[in-house]
Design an enzyme around this catalytic site. Structure first.
Site, short mmCIF file in Angstrom:
data_model
loop_
_atom_site.label_atom_id
_atom_site.label_comp_id
_atom_site.label_asym_id
_atom_site.label_seq_id
_atom_site.Cartn_x
_atom_site.Cartn_y
_atom_site.Cartn_z
N CYS A 2 0.81 -4.74 14.44
CA CYS A 2 1.16 -4.77 15.86
C CYS A 2 1.16 -3.40 16.54
CB CYS A 2 2.54 -5.39 16.07
SG CYS A 2 2.62 -7.09 15.55
N ARG A 27 -4.93 -0.26 13.61
CA ARG A 27 -3.72 -0.68 12.90
C ARG A 27 -3.86 -2.08 12.33
NH1 ARG A 27 0.82 2.36 14.67
NH2 ARG A 27 2.23 0.63 14.36
N TRP A 73 -0.33 -8.72 15.02
CA TRP A 73 -0.68 -9.07 13.64
C TRP A 73 0.34 -10.13 13.25
CZ3 TRP A 73 1.46 -8.98 8.72
CH2 TRP A 73 0.57 -9.00 7.65
N ASN A 97 7.08 -4.95 18.26
CA ASN A 97 6.54 -4.70 16.92
C ASN A 97 7.74 -4.69 15.97
OD1 ASN A 97 5.36 -3.70 14.59
ND2 ASN A 97 5.09 -1.63 15.39
N GLY A 98 7.66 -5.47 14.89
CA GLY A 98 8.77 -5.54 13.95
C GLY A 98 9.14 -6.99 13.69
N GLU A 467 -7.84 1.32 -7.83
CA GLU A 467 -8.16 1.69 -6.46
C GLU A 467 -9.54 1.14 -6.07
OE1 GLU A 467 -6.74 2.58 -3.94
OE2 GLU A 467 -8.25 3.48 -2.64
N LYS A 471 -10.36 -1.49 -3.03
CA LYS A 471 -11.35 -1.22 -1.97
C LYS A 471 -12.26 -2.43 -1.80
CE LYS A 471 -9.97 1.43 -0.39
NZ LYS A 471 -8.75 1.90 -0.54
N GLU A 474 -10.42 -5.43 -0.24
CA GLU A 474 -10.04 -5.20 1.16
C GLU A 474 -11.20 -5.47 2.11
OE1 GLU A 474 -6.73 -1.67 1.39
OE2 GLU A 474 -8.69 -1.07 0.71
N HIS A 490 -6.76 -9.55 -24.93
CA HIS A 490 -5.49 -10.29 -24.98
C HIS A 490 -5.42 -11.40 -23.94
CE1 HIS A 490 -4.04 -7.55 -27.96
NE2 HIS A 490 -4.34 -6.52 -27.19
N LYS A 591 -3.50 -1.31 9.07
CA LYS A 591 -3.53 0.07 8.57
C LYS A 591 -2.11 0.61 8.42
CE LYS A 591 -5.81 3.97 7.88
NZ LYS A 591 -6.40 3.96 6.53
#
Ligand code: G6P
Length: 596
Positions: A2, A27, A73, A97-98, A467, A471, A474, A490, A591
């Protein structure tokens, strides 16, 4: 996550709001909206999807001197126009926002008082509650009204408010979600971060928790606990605000390329001043916390600090750490890693560890962010603004700082010489360029159509593969899983056959034979292998071991992880591009994750 924008001033608010929202796009969001005064009425326009969709609905010929805008968002309620912001109840219109945690309780109270709700959001409840306090207050004293609301609201919020009967004031309040106020000439902006207005103003104010802002075209009042306070004015650092894509098709590619020149910058900033960095060996316990990519950087940090500092380090995911039992005290150092400096889970950990009197050190990219302001000491990673949601240069900047902290200890423990270290770091930019310019075409053709890709490695290579796997997930939406190569047998090896594919990293020299054995076990089952290994081994690794290979220049172990992640960033980028994905703004991702 947001984004909030607000504008009051001499110019037309409509283009200002849209421009601000576009700057906040990075964002992450799934719908957008604005509300503005037009001839003393408030007009609201919303749209699901990209800001371009919203823009099509706006008549920019209309003039307005006051408005608010939002990129949503979704948290409470689906991605629909009805749920997107701004919300309006009675005389009040807000963007938020929140998360308002007690919204169900407040909703019941308000329903009993005759309020009804159109959306599924917590924000509409917050809006109704502000209206309720507004109606109760005979003088419509907004400072009192908003103070009462803050005393009732539980959760996190940055809220911008316009009031039908007050067409010349913009109101804001905040707790645990970021909000900044930009001061221009005869115009004032509010936003979730300064990038929304950095090119328009020279000074800004960071609103602190439980503060209210009352803004007009050229005046601001900041109020805390009913009393006016003089806020600190900060200067915009325009050097750090460049978000130009240049000739690149995507920010992500631009940011991958930038890594080589950033190393040069970091070399000037840190390499000549290693001994000025904090000596972390004096603490009995070291914890590192972060989320997503920052967590992975922390994991690399653990390996480097343990290797060069001979100190035990534990790394935690912030959303877990904030609720787990802690055994820390004033002899503990908690290293907090964050690109945005606003991640709600990470921020909450700082508040918690401070109760135990533990010391805090931030490795943060965004200056003056909430996390940077909360920790005792901060090392800025100086990666510049990172726009693509998938982190690249911010990650390598975090690794760079960890490598510096580690070799600071290594100079004593491992007899590393400064000349040797400097030589290594000065070679790094060129090596990064070499890796970027390798040919990834065959590899991309091999990989892009798989639905699952395994990422394997041992020791620090395993962390790099975590990582790399993140990537890929995402930005390409391909499922992938990172796993220590030795752990395959295993369980996971049961999935391996002619239809599976694995990318394997083997750069930790003493473990390469072990990883090669694991590869052979996979090859025996028909799995396709992409191998990433050191270029000094071209003659010793049998061709039968891999279908495709990338030879990575061998460097000193303290910088090798910085180089190793580059091919993984490029692999993810190339695959996502071939699959036609929205690389810079992947679906559902944000983001800056300012909710829990
Ligand atoms: C989000 C971003 C990730 C990032 C994580 C932590 O999930 O999409 O790229 O790694 O948050 O963010 P931070 O700003 O704290 O590094």
């Amino acid at each position: 996550m947001c984004g909030i924008i607000g504008y009051i001033g001499k110019n037309n608010a409509l283009p200002k709001l849209i421009e601000g929202l576009k700057k906040l796009e990075y964002r992450g969001y799934d719908s957008a909206g604005i509300a503005y005064f037009h001839k003393n009425n408030i007009k609201i326009i919303k749209s699901v999807g990209r800001i371009q969709e919203l823009e099509k609905k706006i008549c920019f010929k209309e003039q307005s001197q006051l408005g608010i805008g939002h990129t949503r968002w979704a948290t409470h309620g689906k991605v629909t126009e009805k749920n997107s912001h701004p919300h309006q109840v009675g005389k009040i219109t807000i963007v938020h926002n929140g998360i308002l945690e007690n919204y169900q309780d407040l909703k019941k109270i308000l329903q009993e008082k005759g309020y009804s709700f159109k959306s599924d959001t917590d924000t509409e409840v917050a809006c109704a509650y502000i209206d309720y306090e507004y109606q109760k207050n005979p003088l419509h004293n907004m400072s009192e009204i908003l103070k009462n609301c803050m005393n009732t609201f539980i959760g996190s919020y940055a809220i911008a408010i316009i009031v039908e009967e007050i067409p010349n004031q913009l109101f804001v309040m905040k707790k645990d979600s970021p909000l900044v106020i930009g001061l221009g000439t005869n115009e004032i902006y509010v936003a979730s971060d300064i990038s929304a207005f950095a090119d328009k103003v020279s000074n800004y104010i960071i609103l602190e928790d439980m503060e209210i802002g009352i803004l007009t075209t050229n005046e601001y009042q900041i109020i805390k606990n009913g009393k006016r306070k003089m806020p600190t004015l900060k200067k915009i650092d325009t050097k750090n605000q460049s978000s130009d894509k240049k000739q690149f098709p995507h920010y992500m590619l631009k940011e991958i390329y930038e890594q080589s020149e950033k190393i040069q910058l970091w070399n000037t900033k840190y390499l000549n001043h290693i001994m000025e960095l904090p000596d972390i060996s004096k603490y009995k316990k070291i914890h590192i916390i972060g989320c997503g990519t920052a967590y992975h950087a922390g994991m690399i940090g653990k390996y480097l600090l343990e290797e060069y500092g001979n100190i035990e380090v534990n790394v935690f995911i912030a959303s877990e750490y904030r609720y787990q039992k802690l055994f820390i005290d004033q002899n503990t150092l908690v290293i907090v890693v964050s690109q945005s400096g606003e991640t709600a889970d990470t921020l909450s950990c700082i508040k918690r560890v401070q109760q135990y009197k533990a010391h805090t050190l931030g490795i943060i990219n965004t200056e003056d962010s909430s996390i940077a302001r909360s920790v005792e000491k901060v090392i800025y990673t100086k990666a510049g603004q990172e726009v693509a949601v998938a982190s690249t240069k911010a990650y390598t900047s975090q690794l760079y700082i960890f490598s510096m902290l580690a070799i600071r200890l290594g100079i004593i423990n491992h007899n590393l010489t400064l000349a040797e270290i400097k030589n290594t770091y000065h070679q790094l930019p060129q090596k990064i360029k070499e890796v970027i310019h390798k040919n990834y075409d065959n590899l991309t053709s091999l990989l892009w159509n798989y639905n699952n890709i395994f990422y394997l490695g041992r020791n620090i290579d395993y962390v790099t593969m975590m990582e790399g796997s993140l990537k890929l997930k995402e930005i390409s939406y391909i499922h992938s899983e990172a796993m220590p190569a030795g752990e395959l047998k295993h369980g996971t090896i049961s999935l391996m056959n002619e239809e599976t594919c694995a990318i394997v990293m083997a750069t930790k020299e003493e473990l390469i034979p072990k990883t090669i054995s694991n590869i052979k076990e996979l090859k025996a089952r028909g799995t396709k292998i992409v191998l990433l290994t050191l270029d000094n081994l071209t003659n010793s690794i049998e061709k039968e071991c891999y279908d495709e290979v990338i030879w990575i220049p061998k460097m000193a172990p303290y910088v090798q992880p910085i180089l190793n992640v580059i091919p993984l960033q490029i692999i993810a980028y190339n695959i996502a591009k071939k699959r036609g994905c929205d690389i810079d703004k992947p679906r559902n991702l944000a983001k800056s994750v300012t909710v829990e």
